[in-house]
Design a protein around this motif. Sequence first.
Motif, PDB file in Angstrom:
ATOM      1  N   ARG A 192       0.863  -1.178   0.000  1.00 25.96           N
ATOM      2  CA  ARG A 192       0.000   0.000   0.000  1.00 25.96           C
ATOM      3  C   ARG A 192       0.902   1.231   0.000  1.00 25.96           C
ATOM      4  NH1 ARG A 192      -2.035  -0.959   4.954  1.00 25.96           N
ATOM      5  NH2 ARG A 192      -2.602   1.217   5.071  1.00 25.96           N
ATOM      6  N   PHE A 193       0.609   2.152  -0.901  1.00 22.79           N
ATOM      7  CA  PHE A 193       1.510   3.273  -1.118  1.00 22.79           C
ATOM      8  C   PHE A 193       0.775   4.607  -1.106  1.00 22.79           C
ATOM      9  CE2 PHE A 193       3.047  -0.486  -3.334  1.00 22.79           C
ATOM     10  CZ  PHE A 193       4.323  -0.616  -2.821  1.00 22.79           C
ATOM     11  N   HIS A 204      -0.436  -8.563 -10.048  1.00 22.23           N
ATOM     12  CA  HIS A 204      -1.242  -9.270  -9.046  1.00 22.23           C
ATOM     13  C   HIS A 204      -0.400  -9.501  -7.791  1.00 22.23           C
ATOM     14  CE1 HIS A 204      -4.115  -9.701 -12.245  1.00 22.23           C
ATOM     15  NE2 HIS A 204      -3.144 -10.171 -13.012  1.00 22.23           N
ATOM     16  N   PHE A 205      -0.894  -9.006  -6.674  1.00 20.00           N
ATOM     17  CA  PHE A 205      -0.181  -8.995  -5.405  1.00 20.00           C
ATOM     18  C   PHE A 205      -0.676 -10.104  -4.482  1.00 20.00           C
ATOM     19  CE2 PHE A 205       0.354  -4.824  -7.067  1.00 20.00           C
ATOM     20  CZ  PHE A 205       1.431  -4.227  -6.451  1.00 20.00           C
ATOM     21  N   ALA A 206       0.200 -10.634  -3.659  1.00 23.06           N
ATOM     22  CA  ALA A 206      -0.107 -11.437  -2.471  1.00 23.06           C
ATOM     23  C   ALA A 206      -1.149 -12.521  -2.698  1.00 23.06           C
ATOM     24  CB  ALA A 206      -0.524 -10.526  -1.319  1.00 23.06           C
ATOM     25  N   ALA A 207      -0.790 -13.512  -3.483  1.00 25.11           N
ATOM     26  CA  ALA A 207      -1.721 -14.616  -3.758  1.00 25.11           C
ATOM     27  C   ALA A 207      -2.113 -15.369  -2.487  1.00 25.11           C
ATOM     28  CB  ALA A 207      -1.100 -15.568  -4.772  1.00 25.11           C
ATOM     29  N   LEU A 254      -7.134  -7.814   1.153  1.00 25.24           N
ATOM     30  CA  LEU A 254      -5.970  -7.488   1.985  1.00 25.24           C
ATOM     31  C   LEU A 254      -4.681  -7.390   1.174  1.00 25.24           C
ATOM     32  CD1 LEU A 254      -6.606  -9.741   5.115  1.00 25.24           C
ATOM     33  CD2 LEU A 254      -6.983  -7.285   4.883  1.00 25.24           C
ATOM     34  N   GLY A 255      -4.563  -8.176   0.118  1.00 29.02           N
ATOM     35  CA  GLY A 255      -3.309  -8.232  -0.616  1.00 29.02           C
ATOM     36  C   GLY A 255      -3.191  -7.282  -1.779  1.00 29.02           C
ATOM     37  N   GLN A 256      -4.261  -7.102  -2.531  1.00 27.43           N
ATOM     38  CA  GLN A 256      -4.228  -6.270  -3.728  1.00 27.43           C
ATOM     39  C   GLN A 256      -4.457  -4.807  -3.352  1.00 27.43           C
ATOM     40  OE1 GLN A 256      -3.516  -7.706  -6.672  1.00 27.43           O
ATOM     41  NE2 GLN A 256      -3.622  -5.841  -7.858  1.00 27.43           N
ATOM     42  N   GLN A 308      -7.543   1.358  -5.264  1.00 28.78           N
ATOM     43  CA  GLN A 308      -7.395   2.702  -5.823  1.00 28.78           C
ATOM     44  C   GLN A 308      -7.015   3.648  -4.686  1.00 28.78           C
ATOM     45  OE1 GLN A 308      -7.838   3.262  -9.120  1.00 28.78           O
ATOM     46  NE2 GLN A 308      -7.307   5.401  -8.972  1.00 28.78           N
ATOM     47  N   GLY A 309      -6.014   4.476  -4.894  1.00 25.19           N
ATOM     48  CA  GLY A 309      -5.565   5.404  -3.869  1.00 25.19           C
ATOM     49  C   GLY A 309      -4.453   4.859  -2.989  1.00 25.19           C
ATOM     50  N   GLU A 310      -4.062   3.583  -3.204  1.00 25.29           N
ATOM     51  CA  GLU A 310      -2.944   3.009  -2.445  1.00 25.29           C
ATOM     52  C   GLU A 310      -2.039   2.167  -3.351  1.00 25.29           C
ATOM     53  OE1 GLU A 310      -5.151   1.016   0.684  1.00 25.29           O
ATOM     54  OE2 GLU A 310      -5.280  -0.829  -0.487  1.00 25.29           O
TER      55      GLU A 310
END
Length: 192
Positions: free
Chosen positions: A15-16, A64-67, A73-75, A78-80
């Motif tokens: 998350r950014f 695709h993040f954190a399978a 929680l993983g993906q 919008q906004g992060e």
Amino acid sequence: MSFSDLCNTCRTFRRFKQIPISKEILYDIVKNMRGIPSARNKQPLRYIIIHNPIIVEKVQAFFHFAAALPPELGQPKQGEQPTAFILICIENESLSNSAIDIGIAVRTLQLGAWEKQIGSCILGNVEFNKVMSTIGEIHTSWKPTLALALGYPAHQSHIINIPKNQNIAYTIDENKNYYVPKRLESDILLWK
């Protein structure tokens, strides 16, 4: 920051903050790749920096993040989402022959980014063909094999000791901060 601090605080972030990373900083991170070790000194890697906000927005869905986590929680939402990506590419080498170089490169990129307080996430689950067709202007035989998502972190990630039950699954608190179990130094050293 000492090298030990740099290594131990360089964690995975998903998350950014939506603060752009300047192209000068991104180029500075990638220029360190010139001096990294390479098996047989083949230097089989090249890099693509994606930092234009319009292109970054267009390619977000292909990373695709954190399978291992539920998508909520993983993906990143919008906004992060990450504000830049670096793609690590190979040409005619087999992946197994280049795996050592890829590992060295991605960790070097991570540490270089973290030195500038830019968080990252290594991504292998990427629809690279869609990313490449979206960025469009690159006509090359170099193929992306791994990606690094980048941005200024919007959460924290902490190392904790593996519990007595040996569960290595990381946990996320109510603020979406990560707690990642890692082995003790005495557990990873086989002989001294």
